[in-house]
Design an enzyme around this catalytic site. Structure first.
Site, PDB file in Angstrom:
ATOM      1  N   SER A  51      -6.487  16.357  61.713  1.00  0.00           N
ATOM      2  CA  SER A  51      -6.587  14.799  61.403  1.00  0.00           C
ATOM      3  C   SER A  51      -7.627  14.103  62.414  1.00  0.00           C
ATOM      4  CB  SER A  51      -5.302  14.173  61.527  1.00  0.00           C
ATOM      5  OG  SER A  51      -4.527  14.475  60.474  1.00  0.00           O
ATOM      6  N   GLY A  86      -8.389  10.939  62.730  1.00  0.00           N
ATOM      7  CA  GLY A  86      -8.499   9.449  62.882  1.00  0.00           C
ATOM      8  C   GLY A  86      -9.367   8.619  61.861  1.00  0.00           C
ATOM      9  N   ALA A  87     -10.195   7.717  62.521  1.00  0.00           N
ATOM     10  CA  ALA A  87     -10.944   7.295  61.495  1.00  0.00           C
ATOM     11  C   ALA A  87     -12.141   7.783  61.162  1.00  0.00           C
ATOM     12  CB  ALA A  87     -11.534   6.083  62.638  1.00  0.00           C
ATOM     13  N   GLY A 128     -11.524  10.544  59.348  1.00  0.00           N
ATOM     14  CA  GLY A 128     -11.054  11.425  58.229  1.00  0.00           C
ATOM     15  C   GLY A 128     -10.486  12.818  58.613  1.00  0.00           C
ATOM     16  N   GLY A 172      -0.229  10.792  59.427  1.00  0.00           N
ATOM     17  CA  GLY A 172      -0.657  12.479  59.478  1.00  0.00           C
ATOM     18  C   GLY A 172       0.441  13.269  58.815  1.00  0.00           C
ATOM     19  N   ASP A 173       1.709  12.680  58.655  1.00  0.00           N
ATOM     20  CA  ASP A 173       2.916  13.599  58.284  1.00  0.00           C
ATOM     21  C   ASP A 173       2.755  13.475  56.588  1.00  0.00           C
ATOM     22  OD1 ASP A 173       3.779  13.982  60.768  1.00  0.00           O
ATOM     23  OD2 ASP A 173       4.856  12.076  60.579  1.00  0.00           O
TER      24      ASP A 173
END
Length: 320
Positions: free
Chosen positions: A220, A222-223, A225, A251-252
């Site tokens: 992951s 973040g911004a 992708g 994220g989960d």
């Protein structure tokens, strides 16, 4: 069936406030109480997708009883390992611009007997699962190698393992060859011991985790992708999220989408991106339903441009 293991679950109370002003009395515009912990969130997202899931977790005290009741109300089968300690409770404060301030409790310390019982319980349930998602921090009383032992036990039972953890537990588990590991950018940087500033550096770090034992890496960013590095090659994707309300559990949700879609390849990455983007637009740690998903808005690239700078570069914290 997707079984989740959450060694350090929590009750999560989220407050939405106009602004976080230190020292002031704040009035919440809204608040939620959700069962939490990374594996619990994965189960919640799987259940929201209409799929069967079982959550294995240690529970203790009144907060543990509330946790079990909330999960049962969501249609999640709960296999609880009773512990003497009290299940922890966390607090999150969400501001309108998406800024989130979290206070996470330490949680209980598991005894050696409780740790052994938790492992034996997972072992007993593993044969009936397609995927086992082992997620979150380890509570006091469990050594960093505990996840590695769990991965080995699950593989012997014939199930596939997705691992989402951080700190020493992540590198310690790689030699057991988890089928998927899901770090964020900071966790990926800490696992390889160097800062990550570009997409290419993130790809190289994911490849290093594969060389050390992980069969695939779902990162992951973040911004920026999500990144999937696995037997099918390197794929990077983004999904729009016009109105970010809370990133708790996003994220989960992404990991749940990935596993529900089969757990490998670009189609699963598309599902992960759609779930993650939908989750950040919901309050608290509410999990998306199929009606919230926009898979058609996902954009995937194979073999992405390596020198693309990361919006949120990952530094290495002192002592990492």
């Amino acid at each position: 069936m997707i079984l989740t293991v959450t060694p350090n679950p929590s009750l999560d109370r989220t407050y939405e406030v106009p602004a976080l002003d230190r020292g002031e009395v704040l009035r919440a515009a809204a608040d939620r109480l959700d069962p939490g912990g990374k594996g619990v969130n994965v189960s919640r997202a799987v259940a929201a997708a209409g799929r069967r899931t079982t959550a294995v977790l240690p529970l203790g005290g009144p907060s543990g009883a509330v946790m079990a009741e909330l999960l049962g109300g969501l249609g999640i089968d709960v296999t609880a390992v009773t512990i003497a300690g009290q299940t922890r409770a966390n607090i999150a404060v969400a501001e309108p611009d998406g800024t989130l301030t979290k206070i996470n409790a330490r949680g209980p310390e598991l005894t050696p007997a409780e740790a052994d019982l938790l492992l034996a319980t997972v072992r007993g349930q593993a044969a009936g699962a397609d995927w086992i998602a082992c997620c979150g921090s380890l509570p006091r009383g469990l050594p960093p190698e505990w996840y590695a032992e769990l991965v080995s036990e699950v593989h012997r039972a014939g199930a596939r393992v997705a691992l989402d953890t951080s700190g020493p537990a992540l590198p310690a588990a790689l030699a057991a060859r988890p089928d998927v590991v899901k770090p964020n950018t900071r966790e990926l940087a800490e696992a390889v011991g160097r800062p990550l500033t570009t997409l290419g550096e993130a790809v190289d770090a994911a490849r290093e985790l594969r060389e050390r034992g992980a069969r695939a890496v779902l990162a992951s960013l973040g911004a920026d992708g999500q990144l999937l590095v696995g037997p099918e090659g390197v794929h990077h994707g983004t999904a729009p999220a016009p109105a970010v309300r809370s990133n708790v559990g996003a994220g989960d949700a992404a990991l749940a989408g990935f596993l529900v879609a089969g757990g490998s390849g670009p189609e699963a990455l598309t599902a992960a991106l759609a779930h993650g983007a939908a989750a950040v637009q919901l309050p608290g740690s509410l999990m998306p339903t199929p009606a919230d998903l926009r898979p058609g808005a996902v954009r995937l690239t194979r073999d992405p441009v390596p020198d693309l700078p990361l919006t949120e570069p990952a530094a290495i914290r002192p002592g990492s």
